[in-house]
Design an enzyme around this catalytic site. Structure first.
Site, PDB file in Angstrom:
ATOM      1  N   SER A 131       0.833  -1.206   0.000  1.00  0.00           N
ATOM      2  CA  SER A 131       0.000   0.000   0.000  1.00  0.00           C
ATOM      3  C   SER A 131       0.866   1.253   0.000  1.00  0.00           C
ATOM      4  O   SER A 131       0.609   2.206  -0.756  1.00  0.00           O
ATOM      5  CB  SER A 131      -0.923  -0.001   1.217  1.00  0.00           C
ATOM      6  OG  SER A 131      -1.817  -1.086   1.192  1.00  0.00           O
TER       7      SER A 131
ATOM      8  N   HIS B 236      -3.148   6.198   3.620  1.00  0.00           N
ATOM      9  CA  HIS B 236      -3.399   4.754   3.649  1.00  0.00           C
ATOM     10  C   HIS B 236      -4.650   4.438   4.454  1.00  0.00           C
ATOM     11  O   HIS B 236      -5.481   3.607   4.046  1.00  0.00           O
ATOM     12  CB  HIS B 236      -2.184   4.058   4.252  1.00  0.00           C
ATOM     13  CG  HIS B 236      -2.361   2.592   4.487  1.00  0.00           C
ATOM     14  ND1 HIS B 236      -2.395   2.044   5.750  1.00  0.00           N
ATOM     15  CD2 HIS B 236      -2.516   1.557   3.622  1.00  0.00           C
ATOM     16  CE1 HIS B 236      -2.557   0.730   5.653  1.00  0.00           C
ATOM     17  NE2 HIS B 236      -2.636   0.415   4.379  1.00  0.00           N
TER      18      HIS B 236
ATOM     19  N   ARG C  90       0.664   7.507   6.036  1.00  0.00           N
ATOM     20  CA  ARG C  90      -0.178   6.627   6.845  1.00  0.00           C
ATOM     21  C   ARG C  90      -1.613   7.157   6.904  1.00  0.00           C
ATOM     22  O   ARG C  90      -2.572   6.389   6.946  1.00  0.00           O
ATOM     23  CB  ARG C  90       0.415   6.452   8.245  1.00  0.00           C
ATOM     24  CG  ARG C  90      -0.234   5.326   9.027  1.00  0.00           C
ATOM     25  CD  ARG C  90       0.541   5.005  10.285  1.00  0.00           C
ATOM     26  NE  ARG C  90       1.746   4.253  10.025  1.00  0.00           N
ATOM     27  CZ  ARG C  90       1.802   2.935   9.869  1.00  0.00           C
ATOM     28  NH1 ARG C  90       0.674   2.222   9.928  1.00  0.00           N
ATOM     29  NH2 ARG C  90       2.939   2.322   9.663  1.00  0.00           N
TER      30      ARG C  90
END
Length: 217
Positions: free
Chosen positions: A20, A47, A44
């Site tokens: 990812s 994501h 993050r």
């Protein structure tokens, strides 16, 4: 005939996360809006929400990054406005740092206090811990009332947290509370506008924890 769909071979949790991040890096080439540690936080967040468009509204500062990592390295308490945000901070990252995670919703007597004062439990929770936030991290991913209460307490002279992660989601005062946070002098991460949530707020702390753990090695 059904269309053939090609699946990514990544299967384990770590492989999926790594894959990812690689996709995000490829879709957001240099020059990126954030660099180094700040990019780890931003990536993050992307994501977690599955949305690269949030980068335009993310507000992350180097001052907040440094303060957050240092607080975690010294075993701070992370206060969260919801149990969901607390659940997003796994023990595998927090325990090695000596970090305690305390959701405001778990404070004893909170519901009775909120009822007596005629305020939300989130606002009552912030009031209950406002005098012990110095050097700690406050994570708000759900309740604009909690973020507004925190800012009001700080304006009155309450000790400031090392870092405020303010990312409440919704249509009533979410955008306004985050704009007020962004205009404030206290170290913070925020996501302007209506988007946010407990998961993305927790994601910021997880990214900081990874940086703090790396510095211990």
């Amino acid at each position: 005939m059904p269309q053939t769909i090609e699946l990514d071979p990544a299967a384990t949790p770590q492989d999926i996360e790594n894959r990812s991040f690689a996709i995000i890096d490829a879709e957001i080439p240099e020059p990126r809006p954030f660099q180094d540690g700040l990019w780890q936080v931003a990536r993050r967040c992307v994501h977690t929400l599955g949305d690269t468009e949030i980068l335009a509204d993310l507000r992350l500062s180097g001052k907040g990054l440094a303060a957050g990592v240092e607080a975690l390295r010294h075993g701070c308490t992370v206060f969260t406005d919801t149990r969901m945000a607390a659940a997003g901070l796994p023990l595998r990252r927090m325990t090695p740092l000596g970090v305690t995670v305390t959701p405001l919703m778990a404070l004893p007597g909170l519901e009775d206090t909120a009822r007596k004062l005629g305020v939300t439990r989130s606002r009552a929770g912030v009031a209950a811990v406002a005098d012990r936030l110095a050097g700690q991290i406050m994570v708000i991913g759900n309740a604009p009332t909690a973020l507004l209460a925190l800012l009001e307490a700080l304006e009155r002279g309450a000790p400031a947290p090392a870092l405020i992660v303010g990312m409440p989601v919704g249509f009533v005062n979410a955008a306004q509370s985050k704009e007020l946070l962004h205009q404030s002098p206290w170290p913070h991460f925020t996501l302007l506008g209506r988007k946010g949530g407990s998961a993305v707020a927790a994601a910021c702390v997880n990214a900081l924890a990874e940086l703090a753990l790396a510095r211990r090695e």
